[in-house]
Write a protein that holds these residues in place. Structure first.
Motif, PDB file in Angstrom:
ATOM      1  N   GLY A 186      32.293 -12.316 -28.787  1.00  0.00           N
ATOM      2  CA  GLY A 186      31.803 -13.051 -28.097  1.00  0.00           C
ATOM      3  C   GLY A 186      31.207 -14.170 -29.096  1.00  0.00           C
ATOM      4  N   ALA A 187      30.516 -13.621 -30.224  1.00  0.00           N
ATOM      5  CA  ALA A 187      29.934 -14.357 -31.138  1.00  0.00           C
ATOM      6  C   ALA A 187      31.128 -15.131 -31.994  1.00  0.00           C
ATOM      7  N   TRP A 188      32.212 -14.544 -32.358  1.00  0.00           N
ATOM      8  CA  TRP A 188      33.165 -15.273 -33.149  1.00  0.00           C
ATOM      9  C   TRP A 188      33.827 -16.440 -32.333  1.00  0.00           C
ATOM     10  N   ILE A 189      33.929 -16.142 -30.866  1.00  0.00           N
ATOM     11  CA  ILE A 189      34.423 -17.381 -30.004  1.00  0.00           C
ATOM     12  C   ILE A 189      33.483 -18.458 -29.898  1.00  0.00           C
ATOM     13  N   LEU A 190      32.277 -18.343 -29.825  1.00  0.00           N
ATOM     14  CA  LEU A 190      31.179 -19.080 -29.930  1.00  0.00           C
ATOM     15  C   LEU A 190      31.050 -19.980 -31.217  1.00  0.00           C
ATOM     16  N   LEU A 191      31.368 -19.256 -32.227  1.00  0.00           N
ATOM     17  CA  LEU A 191      31.430 -19.865 -33.610  1.00  0.00           C
ATOM     18  C   LEU A 191      32.570 -21.004 -33.627  1.00  0.00           C
ATOM     19  N   LEU A 192      33.711 -20.317 -33.133  1.00  0.00           N
ATOM     20  CA  LEU A 192      34.935 -21.328 -33.305  1.00  0.00           C
ATOM     21  C   LEU A 192      34.806 -22.503 -32.491  1.00  0.00           C
ATOM     22  N   PHE A 193      34.118 -22.098 -31.317  1.00  0.00           N
ATOM     23  CA  PHE A 193      33.561 -23.223 -30.261  1.00  0.00           C
ATOM     24  C   PHE A 193      32.845 -24.282 -30.756  1.00  0.00           C
ATOM     25  N   LEU A 194      31.968 -23.898 -31.717  1.00  0.00           N
ATOM     26  CA  LEU A 194      31.025 -24.781 -32.681  1.00  0.00           C
ATOM     27  C   LEU A 194      31.921 -25.706 -33.339  1.00  0.00           C
ATOM     28  N   VAL A 195      32.998 -25.229 -34.040  1.00  0.00           N
ATOM     29  CA  VAL A 195      33.827 -26.165 -35.076  1.00  0.00           C
ATOM     30  C   VAL A 195      35.031 -26.770 -34.468  1.00  0.00           C
ATOM     31  N   THR A 196      35.687 -26.138 -33.553  1.00  0.00           N
ATOM     32  CA  THR A 196      36.902 -26.547 -33.238  1.00  0.00           C
ATOM     33  C   THR A 196      36.728 -28.121 -32.418  1.00  0.00           C
ATOM     34  N   PRO A 197      36.026 -28.247 -31.556  1.00  0.00           N
ATOM     35  CA  PRO A 197      35.987 -29.458 -30.864  1.00  0.00           C
ATOM     36  C   PRO A 197      36.016 -30.709 -31.715  1.00  0.00           C
ATOM     37  N   ALA A 198      35.505 -30.628 -33.048  1.00  0.00           N
ATOM     38  CA  ALA A 198      35.260 -31.783 -33.794  1.00  0.00           C
ATOM     39  C   ALA A 198      36.531 -31.802 -34.225  1.00  0.00           C
ATOM     40  N   LEU A 199      37.398 -30.699 -34.502  1.00  0.00           N
ATOM     41  CA  LEU A 199      39.030 -31.349 -35.086  1.00  0.00           C
ATOM     42  C   LEU A 199      39.648 -32.004 -34.299  1.00  0.00           C
ATOM     43  N   ILE A 200      39.322 -32.407 -33.074  1.00  0.00           N
ATOM     44  CA  ILE A 200      40.337 -32.889 -32.201  1.00  0.00           C
ATOM     45  C   ILE A 200      40.646 -34.330 -32.707  1.00  0.00           C
ATOM     46  N   ALA A 201      39.690 -34.767 -33.567  1.00  0.00           N
ATOM     47  CA  ALA A 201      39.936 -36.120 -33.982  1.00  0.00           C
ATOM     48  C   ALA A 201      41.183 -36.114 -34.972  1.00  0.00           C
ATOM     49  N   ILE A 202      41.415 -35.085 -35.481  1.00  0.00           N
ATOM     50  CA  ILE A 202      42.519 -35.038 -36.528  1.00  0.00           C
ATOM     51  C   ILE A 202      43.976 -35.538 -35.848  1.00  0.00           C
ATOM     52  N   PRO A 203      44.280 -34.745 -34.796  1.00  0.00           N
ATOM     53  CA  PRO A 203      45.760 -35.329 -34.003  1.00  0.00           C
ATOM     54  C   PRO A 203      45.491 -36.642 -33.495  1.00  0.00           C
ATOM     55  N   VAL A 204      44.221 -37.102 -32.897  1.00  0.00           N
ATOM     56  CA  VAL A 204      43.998 -38.363 -32.195  1.00  0.00           C
ATOM     57  C   VAL A 204      44.241 -39.277 -33.461  1.00  0.00           C
ATOM     58  N   SER A 205      43.834 -39.189 -34.688  1.00  0.00           N
ATOM     59  CA  SER A 205      43.954 -40.163 -35.767  1.00  0.00           C
ATOM     60  C   SER A 205      45.237 -40.460 -35.909  1.00  0.00           C
ATOM     61  N   LEU A 206      46.324 -39.494 -35.786  1.00  0.00           N
ATOM     62  CA  LEU A 206      47.615 -39.571 -36.186  1.00  0.00           C
ATOM     63  C   LEU A 206      48.519 -40.135 -35.224  1.00  0.00           C
ATOM     64  N   THR A 207      47.851 -40.768 -33.938  1.00  0.00           N
ATOM     65  CA  THR A 207      48.836 -41.101 -32.984  1.00  0.00           C
ATOM     66  C   THR A 207      49.363 -42.436 -33.479  1.00  0.00           C
ATOM     67  N   PRO A 208      50.614 -42.439 -32.947  1.00  0.00           N
ATOM     68  CA  PRO A 208      51.388 -44.041 -33.365  1.00  0.00           C
ATOM     69  C   PRO A 208      50.813 -45.134 -32.323  1.00  0.00           C
TER      70      PRO A 208
END
Lengths: 281, 265
Positions: free
Chosen positions: B13-35
């Motif tokens: 559970g802790a690993w999942i939570l830690l990933l939950f802490l970091v991953t949402p911010a990464l959504i900016a990467i694909p969005v920034s690459l939109t044409p």
């Protein structure tokens, strides 16, 4: 004479520049604001009385308290789980966990809020994904309501909740737990009757810290609440920058300030504050 | 304690939570690459046009520059003030110095909205609202407690006998400070400088109150972009910020590892 010389330790010369700066440019205006809360627009307790008269003020007050309480409980529970796992695993795994925790700690609040905006919007990724999988037919309203604010705030606060708990858990003598097991207690009993009480100071410190931080939180409620969830911090900024009512804003700031100082006082009785904030003075 | 079922479950559970802490911010990467010209996920093709736009926009570039100027000035000032203050408090080490220490940490703890009000209140009559000086002063007051904390932590491991030894050997106060105390608190000073920079680089609440037109920092521009919520350039800026964060993190991890191995050796 001796006492005077003692109080004028040369070390104070090094402290003086910053101390004077804080007194003149920080404490001064804060006291001025407290003064304004009882003098603007007219002398008296009128501003404070408003809290009991005005429905909207009362609602903002309770919304703030409610959101702060839920955020505190949520992030301390989740933070406890993370801290527990970190203390009880191998050094290598722990350092990976700490890295993830600190990276998230360091990512700009604006970047994170922006990301939540992308994810939680009406046509956001979460809704799209859920609809694509056929789980829901209508988009769920994650934003412009308390749910969105809570998701954003808990997400932001978890690292802050973990750190005091970690300090506390690392200082425990694990032989006490072994003793409990040797005396015949089950794992669950040991946790509930020995471990949990021993980590209580950490839980209290972490809860108070989160509550204090949530109380004045501005960015996430303003963006994810979308104007629908008004908390004290945003209300203060509207009062100052739009309607120019210093009195009401000063009153709210005064209440917030006293709340925070009271909680800091309680917190200092449970834990050395410097330990919570990363130092060990 | 033996690793039980509950512990393993909790660790997962802790690993999942830690990933939950970091991953949402990464959504900016694909969005920034939109044409596309609006905020969206890229479908078939990726494009760097929003990064091009970001780096060729005079507004965004000037904000980067302004934030860097304010951040570096804040970091230098806060590091100097905070280091002096920490050493002073450490040397005094009395009941009073602990009270003063607690007082000086307040700017870090008091909700930023109250700090913002305070600066706004005073900066107007002082005539430094919406100016570099105003922002640097405000950020310095907020950031110095960070340096105070990190340097104090380093001092806690410093053996006061070394200071006495230096003085007994005839070194002046100033020499002792420069040649004995400062070198041994270096890790704390560096960490404090970095934290102070990040605090200023990322600060939005106080900035919203005390800047208007002539100073327009990066967080301020991001804030506006977020509120308008249409232009993918914000996503590109977010990606750049994430990259900077990770670089700064790696740098500080590297520095602290190096200083840790120094002390071992």
């Amino acid at each position: 004479m001796n006492a005077i010389r003692k109080s004028l330790h040369p070390g104070w010369l090094l402290v003086a520049p910053f101390l004077l700066l804080v007194i003149a440019l920080y404490l001064g205006p804060i006291l001025n604001i407290l003064w304004l809360s009882v003098t603007d627009p007219e002398p008296g307790m009128g501003n404070y009385r408003k809290l009991f008269v005005s429905d909207s003020l009362l609602r903002i007050f309770w919304t703030t308290i409610r959101i702060c309480l839920i955020t505190t409980v949520g992030s301390v529970l989740l933070g406890y789980s993370i801290a527990y796992a970190m203390v009880h695993c191998h050094q290598k795994q722990k350092s990976y966990m700490l890295t993830l925790l600190l990276v998230s700690f360091w990512i700009s609040i604006l970047v994170r809020t922006f990301s939540w905006l992308m994810l939680l919007g009406h046509r956001g990724l979460v809704n799209n994904a859920l609809e694509g999988m056929g789980v829901i037919s209508e988009p769920i309203a994650f934003m412009r309501n308390e749910l969105g604010v809570l998701i954003g705030m808990i997400h932001y606060m978890i690292p802050y909740a973990v750190l005091p708990l970690l300090v506390n858990m690392q200082s425990l003598d694990m032989r006490v737990m072994d003793a409990s097991r040797n005396l015949g207690a089950s794992g669950q009993q040991t946790f509930m009757r020995v471990y949990l009480p021993l980590t209580l100071p950490g839980i209290v410190a972490s809860s108070l810290l989160i509550f204090i931080l949530s109380l004045g939180f501005y960015v996430t409620p303003a963006v994810l609440g979308g104007g629908k969830v008004l908390m004290i911090a945003e209300y203060i900024s509207v009062q100052l920058l739009v309607t120019l009512k210093w009195g009401t804003a000063a009153m709210l700031a005064g209440l917030m300030l006293f709340g925070v100082l009271a909680m800091l006082y309680i917190m200092s009785r449970f834990m050395k504050l410097s330990a919570v904030f990363g130092g060990s003075a | 304690m033996k690793t039980g079922f509950f512990s393993l479950f909790n660790r997962a559970g802790a690993w999942i939570l830690l990933l939950f802490l970091v991953t949402p911010a990464l959504i900016a990467i694909p969005v920034s690459l939109t044409p596309k010209r609006f905020l969206s996920m890229p479908k078939d093709e990726l494009s760097l046009r929003h990064f091009e736009k970001l780096f060729s926009s005079p507004e965004w570039m000037s904000s980067f520059f302004q934030s860097a100027t304010i951040g570096i000035s804040t970091s230098v000032l806060a590091t100097a003030l905070g280091t002096l203050c920490a050493i002073g408090l450490w040397r005094v080490s009395s009941k009073y110095s602990e009270v003063v220490r607690a007082f000086l940490l307040l700017p870090l703890i008091i909700p930023q909205i109250i700090s913002a009000m305070a600066f706004y209140r005073l900066w107007i009559p002082m005539g430094i609202i919406d100016s570099y000086i105003g922002l640097i002063l405000a950020h310095t007051i907020l950031a110095t407690p960070m340096v105070l904390i990190t340097v104090s932590a380093s001092l806690a491991n410093f053996d006061p006998k070394l200071e006495q030894a230096s003085k007994n050997l005839g070194a002046s106060n100033w020499t002792t400070m420069r040649r004995v105390i400062l070198p041994s608190v270096k890790p704390g000073v560096y960490a404090g400088a970095l934290f102070a920079f990040i605090l200023s680089w990322d600060e939005i609440v106080v900035t919203l109150f005390i800047s208007k037109f002539s100073v327009y920092t990066l967080p301020r521009r991001m804030w506006n972009g977020i509120r308008e919520n249409t232009d993918p350039t914000v996503a590109a800026a977010a990606v750049v910020l994430i990259a900077i964060t990770i670089l700064a993190f790696a740098f500080s991890a590297f520095m602290s590892r190096r200083s840790a191995s120094d002390t071992k050796a």
